[in-house]
Design a protein around this motif. Structure first.
Motif, PDB file in Angstrom:
ATOM      1  N   ASN A 111       0.807  -1.123  -0.068  1.00 25.59           N
ATOM      2  CA  ASN A 111       0.062  -0.026  -0.024  1.00 25.59           C
ATOM      3  C   ASN A 111       0.822   1.231  -0.082  1.00 25.59           C
ATOM      4  OD1 ASN A 111       0.940  -0.129   2.586  1.00 25.59           O
ATOM      5  ND2 ASN A 111      -0.948   0.858   3.613  1.00 25.59           N
TER       6      ASN A 111
ATOM      7  N   SER B 296     -10.065   0.766   1.087  1.00 24.17           N
ATOM      8  CA  SER B 296     -10.077   1.655   2.229  1.00 24.17           C
ATOM      9  C   SER B 296      -8.505   1.755   2.755  1.00 24.17           C
ATOM     10  CB  SER B 296     -10.921   0.919   3.425  1.00 24.17           C
ATOM     11  OG  SER B 296     -10.401  -0.449   3.859  1.00 24.17           O
ATOM     12  N   SER B 297      -7.722   0.829   2.615  1.00 19.66           N
ATOM     13  CA  SER B 297      -6.376   0.963   2.839  1.00 19.66           C
ATOM     14  C   SER B 297      -5.267   1.292   1.813  1.00 19.66           C
ATOM     15  CB  SER B 297      -5.968  -0.287   3.614  1.00 19.66           C
ATOM     16  OG  SER B 297      -5.883  -1.590   2.830  1.00 19.66           O
TER      17      SER B 297
ATOM     18  N   THR C  59       9.238   7.947  13.248  1.00 21.67           N
ATOM     19  CA  THR C  59       9.370   7.137  11.946  1.00 21.67           C
ATOM     20  C   THR C  59      10.024   5.950  12.248  1.00 21.67           C
ATOM     21  OG1 THR C  59       8.394   8.498  10.461  1.00 21.67           O
ATOM     22  CG2 THR C  59       9.371   6.680   9.520  1.00 21.67           C
TER      23      THR C  59
ATOM     24  N   GLY D 266       6.105   2.577   9.975  1.00 25.30           N
ATOM     25  CA  GLY D 266       5.475   3.276  10.743  1.00 25.30           C
ATOM     26  C   GLY D 266       5.751   4.767  10.934  1.00 25.30           C
TER      27      GLY D 266
ATOM     28  N   TYR E 150       1.518   2.843  15.647  1.00 23.00           N
ATOM     29  CA  TYR E 150       2.144   3.712  14.613  1.00 23.00           C
ATOM     30  C   TYR E 150       0.988   3.911  13.587  1.00 23.00           C
ATOM     31  CZ  TYR E 150       6.798   2.472  15.676  1.00 23.00           C
ATOM     32  OH  TYR E 150       8.187   2.488  16.238  1.00 23.00           O
ATOM     33  N   PHE E 151       0.941   5.316  13.037  1.00 19.53           N
ATOM     34  CA  PHE E 151      -0.324   5.666  12.222  1.00 19.53           C
ATOM     35  C   PHE E 151       0.414   6.980  11.301  1.00 19.53           C
ATOM     36  CE2 PHE E 151      -3.607   8.337  10.659  1.00 19.53           C
ATOM     37  CZ  PHE E 151      -4.733   7.399  10.060  1.00 19.53           C
ATOM     38  N   PRO E 152       0.298   6.821   9.942  1.00 14.86           N
ATOM     39  CA  PRO E 152      -0.304   5.749   9.211  1.00 14.86           C
ATOM     40  C   PRO E 152       0.894   4.696   9.159  1.00 14.86           C
ATOM     41  CG  PRO E 152       0.398   7.306   7.700  1.00 14.86           C
ATOM     42  CD  PRO E 152       0.670   7.942   9.135  1.00 14.86           C
ATOM     43  N   VAL E 153       0.413   3.426   8.564  1.00 15.17           N
ATOM     44  CA  VAL E 153       1.407   2.297   8.380  1.00 15.17           C
ATOM     45  C   VAL E 153       1.503   2.073   6.822  1.00 15.17           C
ATOM     46  CG1 VAL E 153       1.882  -0.115   8.861  1.00 15.17           C
ATOM     47  CG2 VAL E 153       0.856   1.292  10.654  1.00 15.17           C
ATOM     48  N   TYR E 154       2.707   1.782   6.278  1.00 16.34           N
ATOM     49  CA  TYR E 154       2.582   1.272   4.935  1.00 16.34           C
ATOM     50  C   TYR E 154       3.629   0.095   4.863  1.00 16.34           C
ATOM     51  CZ  TYR E 154       1.520   6.166   3.752  1.00 16.34           C
ATOM     52  OH  TYR E 154       0.909   7.381   3.841  1.00 16.34           O
TER      53      TYR E 154
END
Length: 290
Positions: free
Chosen positions: A30, A81-82, A149, A212, A220-224
């Motif tokens: 993502n 959504s993600s 991060t 994160g 963690y937000f957002p997460v990839y």
């Protein structure tokens, strides 16, 4: 952190003359939106990919050659959504030249499973091998970061993108250099089974990156993330054994099925005798008391 496999196990089937590879490869990510594409290759148009695969195999087993190859590949958005995307590549490759027939037995050199393809393969302009450099590296490097991060490469934490970026730049879906010799795979030996089966899950995943951006409490937000975690399953004829990178098996003779039937019948008779003996003992004992 050991990610779960992202696809069905890669199936390797060893026969007397050939080895068939059913590669079911999937990468989820993502970091970025992927171009939507579908690719279908068969014997009429697969030379673009047969050449690099055959070259990689021959570097490990010189007589190896691709007898036939089909491919169905594509990309799709699997979670809007993600914004999670999927690259799916399904190969069926029949390989010859890796089996040596010694009359009564066959030795299949499966060093080909460790083939490493590092070149770009892009049928119709759609990259299906060097996806790290093509699709992931740019978005990874351009993430807006914070002081908290953290980059997790197969579970190991990093505070900057240097090491994860280097790994991403060299990530190729068709690089199987992480595959261990078959003798190190898990094998459940069954002397009466119709086949011999091995399975392999890599200790370190070929590619498993999570980033994160902002650490808030325990989250963690957002997460990839981008995950590519294949496993393998090997099937060979009955009573085969592993020897380093090879699998060895005896060729079946006309007497083999008869011997197997005799052994099975003997076991059934033995079990029946034991059961009958246990049932008769109490009756005999009661008669003696009278």
């Amino acid at each position: 952190m050991h990610a779960q496999a992202t696809s069905a196990p890669i199936s390797v089937v060893v026969n007397q003359n050939t080895v068939t590879l059913d590669l079911r490869l999937q990468m989820q990510e993502n970091f970025t939106s992927l171009p939507l594409f579908k690719v279908t290759l068969d014997e009429s148009n697969s030379s673009l990919i047969v050449g690099p695969i055959e070259k990689a195999m021959r570097q490990l087993v010189s007589p190896a050659h691709v007898v036939s190859l089909t491919l169905h590949a594509g990309s799709s958005l699997i979670n809007p959504s993600s914004q999670t995307w999927l690259i799916s590549e399904n190969y069926t490759i029949v390989v010859g030249g890796v089996n040596s027939n010694f009359g009564g037995s066959v030795r299949s050199n499966l060093a080909i499973l460790k083939m490493g393809l590092s070149t770009s393969i892009a049928p119709g302009g759609n990259e299906i091998n060097s996806v790290g450099a093509k699709y992931l590296l740019g978005p990874l490097k351009s993430l807006t970061t914070t002081s908290t991060t953290t980059y997790f490469l197969d579970g190991a934490p990093y505070l900057n993108s240097n090491v994860p970026g280097n790994t991403t730049a060299t990530f190729n879906i068709l690089d199987f250099s992480w595959v261990s010799p078959v003798s190190q795979w898990n094998n459940q030996y069954d002397p009466l089974g119709s086949s011999s089966v091995w399975s392999f899950t890599p200790t370190l995943n070929p590619y498993n990156l999570t980033v994160g951006i902002r650490h808030i409490e325990d989250f963690y937000f957002p997460v990839y993330s981008a995950i590519y975690v294949p496993t393998l399953e090997l099937t060979a004829p009955a009573r085969a054994w592993a020897d380093g990178t090879a699998v060895v098996f005896d060729l079946q003779t006309p007497a083999d099925p008869v011997m197997a039937l005799i052994i099975l019948t003997s076991i059934v008779v033995l079990v029946a005798s034991v059961v009958l003996d246990r049932r008769l003992r109490p009756k005999i004992a009661r008669r003696k008391k009278r």
